[in-house]
Design a protein around this motif. Sequence first.
Motif, PDB file in Angstrom:
ATOM      1  N   ALA A   1       2.445  -7.387   9.578  1.00 42.28           N
ATOM      2  CA  ALA A   1       2.311  -6.626   8.334  1.00 42.28           C
ATOM      3  C   ALA A   1       1.626  -5.288   8.592  1.00 42.28           C
ATOM      4  O   ALA A   1       2.061  -4.252   8.090  1.00 42.28           O
ATOM      5  N   VAL A   2       0.542  -5.319   9.388  1.00 43.00           N
ATOM      6  CA  VAL A   2      -0.204  -4.094   9.661  1.00 43.00           C
ATOM      7  C   VAL A   2       0.642  -3.109  10.454  1.00 43.00           C
ATOM      8  O   VAL A   2       0.587  -1.902  10.223  1.00 43.00           O
ATOM      9  N   ASP A   3       1.443  -3.629  11.393  1.00 42.27           N
ATOM     10  CA  ASP A   3       2.345  -2.747  12.146  1.00 42.27           C
ATOM     11  C   ASP A   3       3.318  -2.041  11.206  1.00 42.27           C
ATOM     12  O   ASP A   3       3.622  -0.860  11.378  1.00 42.27           O
ATOM     13  N   THR A   4       3.803  -2.771  10.197  1.00 40.53           N
ATOM     14  CA  THR A   4       4.728  -2.188   9.220  1.00 40.53           C
ATOM     15  C   THR A   4       4.009  -1.195   8.325  1.00 40.53           C
ATOM     16  O   THR A   4       4.558  -0.146   7.960  1.00 40.53           O
ATOM     17  N   MET A   5       2.754  -1.513   7.969  1.00 40.54           N
ATOM     18  CA  MET A   5       1.972  -0.649   7.088  1.00 40.54           C
ATOM     19  C   MET A   5       1.507   0.623   7.769  1.00 40.54           C
ATOM     20  O   MET A   5       1.371   1.660   7.121  1.00 40.54           O
ATOM     21  N   HIS A   6       1.250   0.546   9.069  1.00 37.84           N
ATOM     22  CA  HIS A   6       0.620   1.680   9.760  1.00 37.84           C
ATOM     23  C   HIS A   6       1.548   2.881   9.839  1.00 37.84           C
ATOM     24  O   HIS A   6       2.659   2.808  10.361  1.00 37.84           O
ATOM     25  N   GLU A   7       1.080   3.988   9.293  1.00 35.54           N
ATOM     26  CA  GLU A   7       1.851   5.226   9.305  1.00 35.54           C
ATOM     27  C   GLU A   7       0.895   6.382   9.584  1.00 35.54           C
ATOM     28  O   GLU A   7       0.278   6.935   8.660  1.00 35.54           O
ATOM     29  N   PRO A   8       0.729   6.766  10.859  1.00 31.27           N
ATOM     30  CA  PRO A   8      -0.210   7.842  11.210  1.00 31.27           C
ATOM     31  C   PRO A   8       0.247   9.181  10.643  1.00 31.27           C
ATOM     32  O   PRO A   8       1.423   9.360  10.324  1.00 31.27           O
ATOM     33  N   ILE A   9      -0.688  10.098  10.519  1.00 35.37           N
ATOM     34  CA  ILE A   9      -0.382  11.421   9.985  1.00 35.37           C
ATOM     35  C   ILE A   9      -0.883  12.493  10.946  1.00 35.37           C
ATOM     36  O   ILE A   9      -1.771  12.242  11.755  1.00 35.37           O
ATOM     37  N   GLU A  10      -0.288  13.675  10.855  1.00 36.88           N
ATOM     38  CA  GLU A  10      -0.708  14.794  11.696  1.00 36.88           C
ATOM     39  C   GLU A  10      -1.712  15.630  10.909  1.00 36.88           C
ATOM     40  O   GLU A  10      -1.337  16.510  10.131  1.00 36.88           O
ATOM     41  N   ARG A  11      -2.980  15.317  11.119  1.00 38.44           N
ATOM     42  CA  ARG A  11      -4.028  15.979  10.350  1.00 38.44           C
ATOM     43  C   ARG A  11      -5.347  15.798  11.084  1.00 38.44           C
ATOM     44  O   ARG A  11      -5.644  14.703  11.565  1.00 38.44           O
TER      45      ARG A  11
ATOM     46  N   GLY B   1       3.006  -5.405   3.561  1.00 38.90           N
ATOM     47  CA  GLY B   1       3.799  -4.708   4.574  1.00 38.90           C
ATOM     48  C   GLY B   1       4.918  -3.866   3.981  1.00 38.90           C
ATOM     49  O   GLY B   1       5.237  -2.801   4.492  1.00 38.90           O
ATOM     50  N   HIS B   2       5.495  -4.339   2.867  1.00 36.64           N
ATOM     51  CA  HIS B   2       6.619  -3.629   2.263  1.00 36.64           C
ATOM     52  C   HIS B   2       6.195  -2.529   1.288  1.00 36.64           C
ATOM     53  O   HIS B   2       6.989  -1.646   0.973  1.00 36.64           O
ATOM     54  N   ASN B   3       4.962  -2.596   0.793  1.00 32.72           N
ATOM     55  CA  ASN B   3       4.583  -1.697  -0.297  1.00 32.72           C
ATOM     56  C   ASN B   3       3.363  -0.826  -0.036  1.00 32.72           C
ATOM     57  O   ASN B   3       2.980  -0.032  -0.898  1.00 32.72           O
ATOM     58  N   VAL B   4       2.737  -0.965   1.129  1.00 38.76           N
ATOM     59  CA  VAL B   4       1.537  -0.189   1.438  1.00 38.76           C
ATOM     60  C   VAL B   4       1.722   0.542   2.767  1.00 38.76           C
ATOM     61  O   VAL B   4       2.238  -0.029   3.733  1.00 38.76           O
ATOM     62  N   LYS B   5       1.308   1.803   2.796  1.00 39.57           N
ATOM     63  CA  LYS B   5       1.272   2.578   4.031  1.00 39.57           C
ATOM     64  C   LYS B   5      -0.144   3.106   4.219  1.00 39.57           C
ATOM     65  O   LYS B   5      -0.813   3.486   3.247  1.00 39.57           O
ATOM     66  N   THR B   6      -0.615   3.156   5.468  1.00 40.82           N
ATOM     67  CA  THR B   6      -1.965   3.635   5.749  1.00 40.82           C
ATOM     68  C   THR B   6      -2.070   4.127   7.183  1.00 40.82           C
ATOM     69  O   THR B   6      -1.271   3.720   8.042  1.00 40.82           O
ATOM     70  N   ASN B   7      -3.046   5.000   7.431  1.00 41.63           N
ATOM     71  CA  ASN B   7      -3.304   5.444   8.801  1.00 41.63           C
ATOM     72  C   ASN B   7      -4.407   4.622   9.455  1.00 41.63           C
ATOM     73  O   ASN B   7      -4.843   4.935  10.570  1.00 41.63           O
ATOM     74  N   ILE B   8      -4.859   3.563   8.798  1.00 42.24           N
ATOM     75  CA  ILE B   8      -5.859   2.667   9.388  1.00 42.24           C
ATOM     76  C   ILE B   8      -5.156   1.700  10.330  1.00 42.24           C
ATOM     77  O   ILE B   8      -4.174   1.049   9.953  1.00 42.24           O
ATOM     78  N   THR B   9      -5.646   1.592  11.550  1.00 41.61           N
ATOM     79  CA  THR B   9      -5.028   0.704  12.538  1.00 41.61           C
ATOM     80  C   THR B   9      -5.535  -0.726  12.372  1.00 41.61           C
ATOM     81  O   THR B   9      -6.517  -0.987  11.665  1.00 41.61           O
ATOM     82  N   PHE B  10      -4.883  -1.657  13.058  1.00 38.48           N
ATOM     83  CA  PHE B  10      -5.285  -3.059  12.972  1.00 38.48           C
ATOM     84  C   PHE B  10      -6.706  -3.257  13.499  1.00 38.48           C
ATOM     85  O   PHE B  10      -7.518  -3.948  12.878  1.00 38.48           O
ATOM     86  N   SER B  11      -7.027  -2.642  14.635  1.00 38.72           N
ATOM     87  CA  SER B  11      -8.365  -2.811  15.210  1.00 38.72           C
ATOM     88  C   SER B  11      -9.425  -2.229  14.284  1.00 38.72           C
ATOM     89  O   SER B  11     -10.532  -2.773  14.157  1.00 38.72           O
TER      90      SER B  11
END
Length: 305
Positions: free
Chosen positions: A41-51, A239-249
């Motif tokens: 789920a976290v892999d699906t949620m994780h979406e890094p940003i360029e900032r 996993g299907h409805n949330v995106k975040t730049n926070i990693t699993f660790s």
Amino acid sequence: MRADKKKKKRKWLRITGFILLLLLISVGAYLFTVYRSLTNAVDTMHEPIERPQREITFKKREPFTALMLGVDEREGDKGRSDTIIVLTVNPEKNSVKMLSIPRDTYTEIIGRGTQDKINHAYAFGGVEMAMDTVENFLDIPIDYYLKVNMEGFQDIVNAVGGITVNNDMEFTEGSFHFPQGSIDLDGREALAYVRMRKQDPQGDFGRQKRQRQVIQGVISKGASLGSLTKFDNIFDALGHNVKTNITFSEMVDIQSNYRKAASNIEQLKLEATGSYIGGVSYQLVSEEEQQRVQKEMKDHLGITN
């Protein structure tokens, strides 16, 4: 006689040991399944940003901020962030401050050099522009983001088994009627509950309060022991409805070092006045009010400048 007793004792020890072994294997398999579902789920949620981003050391329990964006995404349209909530988390004070920013707040949109509604920042430049604009408006660093698809938010509410909120006023929204007092909500009801605005004498402020109620309800229900059996549904919905730049660790470190703070959430209110500019309705925040909120959030984060 003694020999028979010893044999029986050894027999029961073997049986007990076998049962314990089965329990350990079962628990281990369960935990592995939970871990696998969570990491997927976290892999699906994780979406890094360029900032540019501050380095936060969670193991040192450093305060941090997160921007929550509730977005109505439609096919071919990234949508607008109609829900904008800023969280400041301070584990040393064991508290979280939660500030809702009215979506029609009139402010500078960073990256465009124009004044507009704050929720247009996401439509113009996605998560990065939204974070930059909110960071400028509050004069605090915005470290992380959580973007929630509001249409899919009902799946998250259903996954935790529904929530309970305390409704301040009786109202009807669409086909749903909400009596005053403590009410139970499923996913569709929760979505209607947070979307109502026109009937509320407090307008967008009342809507923001209901949004915070639902978010706190999901957090509370999701953390309960009763939700452990629903983990697969919960992780799938997230996993299907949330995106975040926070990693699993980072999530693991936050859970380990900041969990007490989550039990003490203070809701802040940003006062604004409705006004029309060029025939368009906006919420205007005075300089004094803006500075007041900035100071409160800076104090919570331990920022001195």
